[in-house]
Design a protein around this motif. Sequence first.
Motif, short mmCIF file in Angstrom:
data_model
loop_
_atom_site.label_atom_id
_atom_site.label_comp_id
_atom_site.label_asym_id
_atom_site.label_seq_id
_atom_site.Cartn_x
_atom_site.Cartn_y
_atom_site.Cartn_z
N TYR A 237 0.92 -1.11 -0.05
CA TYR A 237 0.20 -0.10 0.10
C TYR A 237 0.82 1.33 -0.19
O TYR A 237 0.93 2.43 -1.00
N LEU A 238 2.02 1.11 0.72
CA LEU A 238 2.51 2.57 0.96
C LEU A 238 3.51 2.93 -0.63
O LEU A 238 3.54 4.00 -0.92
N LEU A 239 4.08 1.31 -1.09
CA LEU A 239 4.21 1.99 -2.45
C LEU A 239 3.53 2.09 -3.05
O LEU A 239 4.10 2.56 -4.31
N ASN A 240 2.20 1.87 -3.29
CA ASN A 240 0.98 1.84 -4.21
C ASN A 240 0.16 3.38 -4.07
O ASN A 240 0.44 4.13 -4.97
N PHE A 241 0.92 4.70 -2.81
CA PHE A 241 0.53 5.92 -2.80
C PHE A 241 1.56 6.61 -3.18
O PHE A 241 1.43 7.62 -3.68
N ALA A 242 2.74 6.13 -3.22
CA ALA A 242 4.12 6.47 -3.16
C ALA A 242 4.18 6.67 -5.01
O ALA A 242 4.09 7.46 -5.74
N ALA A 243 4.02 5.69 -5.59
CA ALA A 243 3.40 5.61 -7.22
C ALA A 243 2.88 6.21 -7.56
O ALA A 243 3.05 7.10 -8.86
N ALA A 244 1.54 6.19 -7.34
CA ALA A 244 0.86 7.01 -6.99
C ALA A 244 0.89 8.91 -7.54
O ALA A 244 1.24 9.64 -8.55
N ARG A 245 1.51 8.85 -6.09
CA ARG A 245 2.07 10.47 -6.12
C ARG A 245 3.11 10.44 -7.13
O ARG A 245 2.84 11.94 -8.02
N LEU A 246 3.78 9.77 -7.34
CA LEU A 246 5.79 10.60 -8.61
C LEU A 246 4.56 10.11 -9.61
O LEU A 246 5.52 10.70 -10.62
N SER A 247 4.04 9.44 -10.16
CA SER A 247 3.51 9.26 -11.74
C SER A 247 2.73 10.72 -11.75
O SER A 247 2.76 11.03 -13.00
N ASN A 249 2.97 13.80 -10.60
CA ASN A 249 3.95 14.58 -10.11
C ASN A 249 4.59 14.97 -11.29
O ASN A 249 4.95 16.28 -12.10
N ILE A 250 5.25 13.71 -12.64
CA ILE A 250 5.04 14.31 -13.82
C ILE A 250 4.85 14.29 -14.94
O ILE A 250 4.74 14.25 -15.78
N GLY A 251 3.65 13.60 -14.31
CA GLY A 251 2.38 14.30 -15.00
C GLY A 251 1.86 13.71 -15.87
O GLY A 251 1.84 13.59 -17.39
N ASN A 252 2.15 12.18 -15.09
CA ASN A 252 2.04 10.98 -16.48
C ASN A 252 0.46 10.19 -15.08
O ASN A 252 -0.18 9.55 -14.88
N ASN A 253 -1.01 11.04 -15.76
CA ASN A 253 -1.82 10.60 -14.73
C ASN A 253 -2.30 9.63 -15.32
O ASN A 253 -3.35 8.40 -14.80
N ASP A 254 -2.46 8.82 -16.82
CA ASP A 254 -2.73 7.55 -16.95
C ASP A 254 -2.43 6.54 -16.10
O ASP A 254 -2.91 6.05 -15.80
N TYR A 255 -0.90 6.38 -16.04
CA TYR A 255 -0.28 5.38 -15.32
C TYR A 255 -0.40 5.08 -13.67
O TYR A 255 -0.61 4.39 -12.63
N CYS A 256 -0.65 6.71 -13.42
CA CYS A 256 -1.54 7.03 -12.27
C CYS A 256 -2.92 6.12 -11.77
O CYS A 256 -3.34 5.29 -10.18
N LEU A 257 -4.03 6.26 -12.41
CA LEU A 257 -5.08 5.56 -12.44
C LEU A 257 -4.71 3.56 -12.80
O LEU A 257 -5.23 2.93 -11.47
N LYS A 258 -3.65 3.31 -13.09
CA LYS A 258 -3.23 2.51 -13.26
C LYS A 258 -2.72 2.06 -12.20
O LYS A 258 -3.03 0.73 -11.13
N VAL A 259 -1.97 2.85 -11.58
CA VAL A 259 -2.01 1.94 -9.99
C VAL A 259 -2.21 1.96 -8.96
O VAL A 259 -2.53 1.10 -8.16
N LEU A 260 -2.97 2.95 -9.54
CA LEU A 260 -4.54 2.74 -8.37
C LEU A 260 -5.40 1.24 -8.71
O LEU A 260 -5.89 1.49 -7.72
N ASP A 261 -5.99 1.78 -9.86
CA ASP A 261 -6.82 0.64 -10.19
C ASP A 261 -5.97 -0.83 -9.54
O ASP A 261 -7.07 -1.92 -9.60
N ASN A 262 -4.89 -1.29 -9.22
CA ASN A 262 -4.54 -2.34 -9.25
C ASN A 262 -3.51 -2.61 -8.07
O ASN A 262 -2.50 -3.18 -7.61
N ARG A 263 -4.13 -1.61 -6.83
CA ARG A 263 -4.03 -1.57 -5.56
C ARG A 263 -3.60 -2.81 -4.66
O ARG A 263 -4.26 -3.64 -5.50
N PRO A 264 -3.12 -2.86 -4.02
CA PRO A 264 -3.13 -4.53 -3.19
C PRO A 264 -4.47 -4.72 -2.43
O PRO A 264 -5.18 -3.86 -1.83
N SER A 265 -4.68 -6.18 -2.80
CA SER A 265 -6.07 -7.03 -2.18
C SER A 265 -5.78 -6.34 -0.86
O SER A 265 -5.25 -5.61 0.71
#
Length: 487
Positions: A237-247, A249-265
């Motif tokens: 979960y912590l890495l999911n949050f970090a990856a969402a914020r990083l993506s 921050n660099i303007g990659n919203n589609d990847y951000c959604l991919k990260v959040l859509d594939n968060r851990p169970s």
Amino acid sequence: MKKIIFLLLLLHKFTFASFDMNENMQSTYSYIIELDFISAKNNIAMEQINNPDNGLIQLYQNYIDFLTVMIGEDLLFFENIENKKSERLSKLRDNDKKSPYYLYSQAELHLQWAFARLKFEDYIPAAYEFIKAYYLLEKNKELFPNFILNNKCLGVLHSLLSAVPSQYHWILNVAGLEGNVDLGFSELKMILDDPGCKMYKNEVLFLVSLLQINLKNNNSMCQQYLDRIGDGYKTNYLLNFAAARLSHNIGNNDYCLKVLDNRPSSAGKHPFYFLDYLQGMSYLYKLDYEKSKQYFLKYIKCFRGLNYIKSSYHKLAWIAELQNEPEQKTKYFDKTILEGNEYIDSDKVALKDAKKNYISHPTLLRSRLLYDGGYYLEALTELKQDIFDNNAEYFYRIARIKYKLGFENADVISAYKRSVELSEGSTNYFGPMSILQIGLIYEQANDLKNAKESFYECLSISNFDYERGIHQKAKAGINRIELVPKP
């Protein structure tokens, strides 16, 4: 006989008290970082039976409480556990003084409590906790210079102290503390790059990612940390949050959604509802109003903490405005006023806008959302639909978009300066933020003199929206420049 028993008890206490990073404790730490607090508590209960004097029990119990506070923002829970701090510290102080964990564990406990107190704006006790942690870590570094875990907490402290607002510098001066963002990052990266510290990788990657977003101005480094997380966001979960914020921050919203859509169970894990808020924002950046609305409503329904409730209702009011639903807009603005708290900038701005019944022109709002998602061409196209000759927000947004699309710096700076002129006497953030962005452009061009002047000019302005975050970035910019070697 009683004397013999008493002596045996003392002997047990001083002989067996230890910090034993055994397999069970390693597993416990991993469970904690995965937010699997049930499994972590089961392991701790087992350790209390088999190795009751292991000092890591106290540290990891505190770790669970700390993360529960930071993620859940439950004030009642925080108040209920406050008395545990002194009890845990007392047990740690009775432990093996010859262990490198002896001072380190006390320092980490103080540091965790400092961050927990900041969550509820308990600033003076938090400052004391930071100072205590700093001194304990420096002492431990003297005693055990090769104990690499010192660098984890010192790295966070050195980085954060570099961005302390100017009004609190007196605390640093009195305590003899000094921040250094580059030193802090180097200390954290020592752990990240050390094969012997593999078990701490996820936590340090999480920490260094968030520090990079908030204190550095380097998108390539954000991408590097995102690459380093890899698919780790799917299981932690912590890495999911970090990856969402990083993506984001660099303007990659589609990847951000991919990260959040594939968060851990979520099964067996402590709930991390803020990810729902982030997902609502990410769909809003795509102008997908219905999906965005679902996640904001879910966050409001499930989250029992303090922050982003007003902001969620605020965004629902935006959606209603963009969907031409005036009654819904009024309903959500009323909720913005009545529910949630106003500790953070997003909630303060939400409340201010709701009280004024204010929303930007739909064209400007859509452009803002598209820009925030990294959809720069679409954002520029949106702005071309209307003309706003004397609108500070328009010139601010056109400048930000043009910079991302590679327009000449002079053209971009000219638009920012126009926004500053039109913002004079206003409490909106467009003027101060424009000055900050001008400073960042100069810094990127290695014109450090003008960059520093812009950052100081930004800091000289007060009483505007998002002031805390904008000032933090200006202060971080000054610190970066001051660390550059003079020719």
